[in-house]
Design an enzyme around this catalytic site. Sequence first.
Site, PDB file in Angstrom:
ATOM      1  N   SER A   1      13.044  -2.130   2.322  1.00  0.00           N
ATOM      2  CA  SER A   1      14.491  -2.201   2.115  1.00  0.00           C
ATOM      3  C   SER A   1      15.042  -0.955   1.434  1.00  0.00           C
ATOM      4  O   SER A   1      14.354  -0.282   0.660  1.00  0.00           O
ATOM      5  CB  SER A   1      14.834  -3.434   1.278  1.00  0.00           C
ATOM      6  OG  SER A   1      14.118  -3.421   0.055  1.00  0.00           O
TER       7      SER A   1
ATOM      8  N   GLN B   1      16.730   0.296  -1.472  1.00  0.00           N
ATOM      9  CA  GLN B   1      16.620  -0.414  -2.745  1.00  0.00           C
ATOM     10  C   GLN B   1      16.674   0.522  -3.936  1.00  0.00           C
ATOM     11  O   GLN B   1      16.586   1.740  -3.823  1.00  0.00           O
ATOM     12  CB  GLN B   1      15.293  -1.174  -2.782  1.00  0.00           C
ATOM     13  CG  GLN B   1      14.059  -0.284  -2.687  1.00  0.00           C
ATOM     14  CD  GLN B   1      12.766  -1.079  -2.699  1.00  0.00           C
ATOM     15  OE1 GLN B   1      12.062  -1.101  -3.705  1.00  0.00           O
ATOM     16  NE2 GLN B   1      12.445  -1.738  -1.584  1.00  0.00           N
TER      17      GLN B   1
ATOM     18  N   HIS C   1      15.684  -0.001  -8.511  1.00  0.00           N
ATOM     19  CA  HIS C   1      15.180  -0.897  -9.544  1.00  0.00           C
ATOM     20  C   HIS C   1      16.022  -0.739 -10.810  1.00  0.00           C
ATOM     21  O   HIS C   1      16.445   0.374 -11.139  1.00  0.00           O
ATOM     22  CB  HIS C   1      13.716  -0.596  -9.846  1.00  0.00           C
ATOM     23  CG  HIS C   1      12.857  -0.616  -8.620  1.00  0.00           C
ATOM     24  ND1 HIS C   1      12.662  -1.751  -7.880  1.00  0.00           N
ATOM     25  CD2 HIS C   1      12.163   0.364  -7.986  1.00  0.00           C
ATOM     26  CE1 HIS C   1      11.874  -1.474  -6.850  1.00  0.00           C
ATOM     27  NE2 HIS C   1      11.569  -0.205  -6.890  1.00  0.00           N
TER      28      HIS C   1
ATOM     29  N   LYS D   1      11.795  -0.955 -13.907  1.00  0.00           N
ATOM     30  CA  LYS D   1      10.729  -0.733 -12.940  1.00  0.00           C
ATOM     31  C   LYS D   1      10.745   0.691 -12.388  1.00  0.00           C
ATOM     32  O   LYS D   1      10.849   0.903 -11.177  1.00  0.00           O
ATOM     33  CB  LYS D   1      10.833  -1.751 -11.794  1.00  0.00           C
ATOM     34  CG  LYS D   1       9.593  -1.814 -10.902  1.00  0.00           C
ATOM     35  CD  LYS D   1       9.851  -2.713  -9.703  1.00  0.00           C
ATOM     36  CE  LYS D   1       8.678  -2.689  -8.739  1.00  0.00           C
ATOM     37  NZ  LYS D   1       8.943  -3.407  -7.493  1.00  0.00           N
TER      38      LYS D   1
ATOM     39  N   GLU E   1       8.841   3.849 -10.961  1.00  0.00           N
ATOM     40  CA  GLU E   1       7.578   3.803 -10.233  1.00  0.00           C
ATOM     41  C   GLU E   1       7.209   5.172  -9.677  1.00  0.00           C
ATOM     42  O   GLU E   1       8.061   6.043  -9.492  1.00  0.00           O
ATOM     43  CB  GLU E   1       7.633   2.769  -9.105  1.00  0.00           C
ATOM     44  CG  GLU E   1       8.726   2.972  -8.085  1.00  0.00           C
ATOM     45  CD  GLU E   1       8.909   1.783  -7.148  1.00  0.00           C
ATOM     46  OE1 GLU E   1       8.507   0.655  -7.500  1.00  0.00           O
ATOM     47  OE2 GLU E   1       9.467   1.985  -6.063  1.00  0.00           O
TER      48      GLU E   1
ATOM     49  N   HIS F   1      15.999   4.433  -2.930  1.00  0.00           N
ATOM     50  CA  HIS F   1      14.866   4.881  -2.125  1.00  0.00           C
ATOM     51  C   HIS F   1      14.483   3.813  -1.103  1.00  0.00           C
ATOM     52  O   HIS F   1      14.948   2.677  -1.170  1.00  0.00           O
ATOM     53  CB  HIS F   1      13.657   5.209  -3.013  1.00  0.00           C
ATOM     54  CG  HIS F   1      13.153   4.036  -3.801  1.00  0.00           C
ATOM     55  ND1 HIS F   1      13.759   3.613  -4.977  1.00  0.00           N
ATOM     56  CD2 HIS F   1      12.120   3.172  -3.593  1.00  0.00           C
ATOM     57  CE1 HIS F   1      13.111   2.568  -5.456  1.00  0.00           C
ATOM     58  NE2 HIS F   1      12.116   2.273  -4.628  1.00  0.00           N
TER      59      HIS F   1
ATOM     60  N   ARG G   1      18.275  -4.963  -3.427  1.00  0.00           N
ATOM     61  CA  ARG G   1      18.202  -4.538  -2.026  1.00  0.00           C
ATOM     62  C   ARG G   1      19.562  -4.617  -1.330  1.00  0.00           C
ATOM     63  O   ARG G   1      20.390  -5.429  -1.703  1.00  0.00           O
ATOM     64  CB  ARG G   1      17.231  -5.432  -1.241  1.00  0.00           C
ATOM     65  CG  ARG G   1      15.824  -5.520  -1.781  1.00  0.00           C
ATOM     66  CD  ARG G   1      14.999  -6.510  -0.973  1.00  0.00           C
ATOM     67  NE  ARG G   1      13.633  -6.629  -1.450  1.00  0.00           N
ATOM     68  CZ  ARG G   1      13.250  -7.481  -2.396  1.00  0.00           C
ATOM     69  NH1 ARG G   1      14.140  -8.295  -2.946  1.00  0.00           N
ATOM     70  NH2 ARG G   1      11.991  -7.515  -2.786  1.00  0.00           N
TER      71      ARG G   1
ATOM     72  N   LYS H   1      15.596 -10.186   3.305  1.00  0.00           N
ATOM     73  CA  LYS H   1      15.663 -10.832   1.988  1.00  0.00           C
ATOM     74  C   LYS H   1      17.078 -10.775   1.419  1.00  0.00           C
ATOM     75  O   LYS H   1      17.994 -10.202   2.009  1.00  0.00           O
ATOM     76  CB  LYS H   1      14.669 -10.168   1.027  1.00  0.00           C
ATOM     77  CG  LYS H   1      13.210 -10.320   1.439  1.00  0.00           C
ATOM     78  CD  LYS H   1      12.295  -9.661   0.421  1.00  0.00           C
ATOM     79  CE  LYS H   1      10.830  -9.813   0.797  1.00  0.00           C
ATOM     80  NZ  LYS H   1       9.922  -9.163  -0.170  1.00  0.00           N
TER      81      LYS H   1
END
Length: 427
Positions: free
Chosen positions: A105, A107, A109, A132, A134, A283, A302, A308
């Site tokens: 997706s 998205q 965080h 989050k 990453e 991203h 998302r 989803k």
Amino acid sequence: MVLPVPLFQIAPVVQNYDWGVNGKDALVAQFASSTPNSNTEISEDKPYAELWMGTLHHPATEITSGRPLKELLDDNEALLSNSVKEKYGDLPFLFKILSVGKALSIQAHPDKTLAKKLHADDPKNYKDDNHKPEMAIALTDFEGFCGFRPVNEIASFLSAVPAFRSIIGEEIAAKFQKTVQGKENSKDEEVVKANKAALRSVFESLMTKSEDEIVKTSVELLESAQKDKSSFGGEFGGEEITNLLIRLNEQFPKDVGLFCTFLLNYCKLKPGEAMFLRALDIHAYLSGDIVECMAASDNVVRAGFTPKFKDVKNLVSMLTYNYAGPTEQKMKPENFERASGKTTLYDPPIEEFSVLRTVLGQGEKETTKGLQGPSIVIATKGNGSIKVGNDKKEVKAGYVFFVGADAEVELESSSEEFVLHRAFAEV
């Protein structure tokens, strides 16, 4: 007092999300099936997306006893170190392998402040209250969208791609181009602020369009792209972007995410290359296998390329709207001074984790001094051994080990190339 054993093998947890790679082609499947006592039978018509190595939500287990890793760490706090236990209470990172067969997706965080709010307001979709950030390290050739393109590229696409301009809307597109013209590379705070506001208007206009408008304009977009692949998109377009659009449309027909191709950097990584994605940065992973490490959270906001829950309002409002080329997202590994020369360090600008990558040839050894916190090691290529004190264990590709704080580790290769990745936290 019996001291805890600082080295033990763990069984990671497989996630079979739809975007994964089917069957034995997935590194996730190969690694999962290599774990002793795993009883993992690979199904060729089943997607293998993620391999989780940690304590969050779906904890890894010790392979002999079957005890959850979290339970073992709760019973043996010395494995975490006093400082990590005091600050975080648990393993502060989640380590993963991803095998990406089709786009994830669009998205971002949340940061810690937003995560607390999202979790309080909507615990069903946001299951924890942590941020989050990453990091992704490529195991195979990898591609993804990472961050907003430089604004001059977006302005160019608005002129060169009529369907993109149409879906954004003439007024907003023209205002964006006028705002950024001649000021694309300015570092002046007020100029950057104005550019970001204009970029937000473009993104919000796209993401809030009706499904009917998206479907209709997507058809126009794809027809235009297929007429002349080499010239499509103008200065920053061409065959690569055109083929990407066509592939994404095959995966998610007439999806709003198609238009994000003109807004987001198309980033490609070779094995060993890495990128860091801060909280609030947009991203989407597109294809390939990666090692991924993140703060211990599963919060994802998302709004495209997904069946989803889509949270357009929060995604639009939360983003930083930083804009820069893909090289700004890439990380440069450095030599890890506490090892003996064959280990590199990926050290993002956050506290919860860093990752080591060790590459050994036939018969070579590498010794790493004790880290002041917990770590998880996965072999991603080849065979060899791992040794802590007098405890020496066989290692094959896909084997995962937990290493307790302060334990010196010796690695030895018994194959032509032995590659290991090790996530760790120190305070």
